[in-house]
Design a protein around this motif. Sequence first.
Motif, PDB file in Angstrom:
ATOM      1  N   GLN A  25       0.834  -1.193   0.000  1.00  0.00           N
ATOM      2  CA  GLN A  25       0.000   0.000   0.000  1.00  0.00           C
ATOM      3  C   GLN A  25       0.871   1.246   0.000  1.00  0.00           C
ATOM      4  N   ALA A  26       0.587   2.150  -0.936  1.00  0.00           N
ATOM      5  CA  ALA A  26       1.365   3.387  -1.028  1.00  0.00           C
ATOM      6  C   ALA A  26       1.012   4.313   0.128  1.00  0.00           C
ATOM      7  N   ALA A  27       2.002   5.033   0.604  1.00  0.00           N
ATOM      8  CA  ALA A  27       1.790   6.019   1.660  1.00  0.00           C
ATOM      9  C   ALA A  27       1.600   7.393   1.023  1.00  0.00           C
ATOM     10  N   ILE A  28       0.544   8.091   1.433  1.00  0.00           N
ATOM     11  CA  ILE A  28       0.268   9.437   0.915  1.00  0.00           C
ATOM     12  C   ILE A  28       0.949  10.457   1.812  1.00  0.00           C
ATOM     13  N   ALA A  29       1.861  11.205   1.230  1.00  0.00           N
ATOM     14  CA  ALA A  29       2.608  12.189   2.022  1.00  0.00           C
ATOM     15  C   ALA A  29       1.704  13.355   2.390  1.00  0.00           C
ATOM     16  N   TYR A  85      -4.704   9.197  -6.621  1.00  0.00           N
ATOM     17  CA  TYR A  85      -3.779   9.764  -5.635  1.00  0.00           C
ATOM     18  C   TYR A  85      -4.308  11.099  -5.113  1.00  0.00           C
ATOM     19  N   ASP A  86      -4.793  11.949  -6.044  1.00  0.00           N
ATOM     20  CA  ASP A  86      -5.308  13.255  -5.631  1.00  0.00           C
ATOM     21  C   ASP A  86      -6.560  13.113  -4.769  1.00  0.00           C
ATOM     22  N   SER A  91     -13.649   9.762   6.335  1.00  0.00           N
ATOM     23  CA  SER A  91     -13.492   8.307   6.220  1.00  0.00           C
ATOM     24  C   SER A  91     -12.042   7.896   6.026  1.00  0.00           C
ATOM     25  N   ALA A  92     -11.169   8.842   5.669  1.00  0.00           N
ATOM     26  CA  ALA A  92      -9.739   8.552   5.548  1.00  0.00           C
ATOM     27  C   ALA A  92      -9.075   8.821   6.887  1.00  0.00           C
ATOM     28  N   THR A  93      -8.672   7.767   7.568  1.00  0.00           N
ATOM     29  CA  THR A  93      -8.099   7.902   8.911  1.00  0.00           C
ATOM     30  C   THR A  93      -6.805   7.109   9.003  1.00  0.00           C
ATOM     31  N   MET A 149      -5.323   5.983   5.747  1.00  0.00           N
ATOM     32  CA  MET A 149      -5.837   7.131   4.998  1.00  0.00           C
ATOM     33  C   MET A 149      -6.565   6.704   3.714  1.00  0.00           C
ATOM     34  N   THR A 150      -7.386   5.649   3.846  1.00  0.00           N
ATOM     35  CA  THR A 150      -8.130   5.129   2.695  1.00  0.00           C
ATOM     36  C   THR A 150      -9.587   5.573   2.789  1.00  0.00           C
TER      37      THR A 150
END
Length: 243
Positions: free
Chosen positions: A101-105, A129-130, A216-218, A223-224
């Motif tokens: 799973q990619a991490a969103i900076a 991603y955005d 809902s992104a937590t 952060m999904t």
Amino acid sequence: MNRAAQNFVLLLIGAAVLKIALDGTFLRYVRPGLHPYLVASGVVLVLLAAVAIVRDIRGREEHDHHSGRSQWLLLAPITALLIVVPPALGASSVQSGATTQAAIAGPASGGKVRFAPLPAGEAPTIRMYDLIDRAAYDSSGELDRREITVLGFVIRTDEDGSARTDGSRGGFDLARVVITCCVADAQTLRIHLGGAIDSLPDDTWVSVRGKVVPDSATPANNMTPTLTVTRLQTIPAPARVYG
């Protein structure tokens, strides 16, 4: 390996690089920005091989003539690349854990910031991603007020499917595979799909319209966000399968 085999290997490698660069299948291996370098590399390799072959023919060189035929088996993988195009990474790579799973900076401040307005239109199409970035860190509330459209492939999460990022199972996720340079560094982006959705096979490419569920992104689910679907339609896989 004798000189003839060496030159032939070089020629095949150059031809394989040129083939994937010119027919577009290079997008299954590397980012689009590397296209000019692939073309240049393929041309150089083919030219080097051609020069070496012509030079050997003219000089009638015969090195290692009795070195055996087994060396030619080394050509099989390269030849296969000219004939067989492997599929792009998709649901199977996500479910097997081949792509993490990619991490969103997040913002440098560590909190939320106000993002620029979404593109104009009734339900603008944005990159996954955005979408995840906005759902996690945008303080403007744009996603709370507007519907958006996002593209991806379906991943089943119930029964024997791939578990959601928070470990739960149920329904479907929408995913994209992203690469920084090439497939060796591939990672997964996912969003949860909410609402009534007809059952679809894994790897089905879809265009999904809906509204992001607020907050809902937590951190608990990496952060999904969850997207409540208002319209879903199947689409052909895009030329650029990596987001």
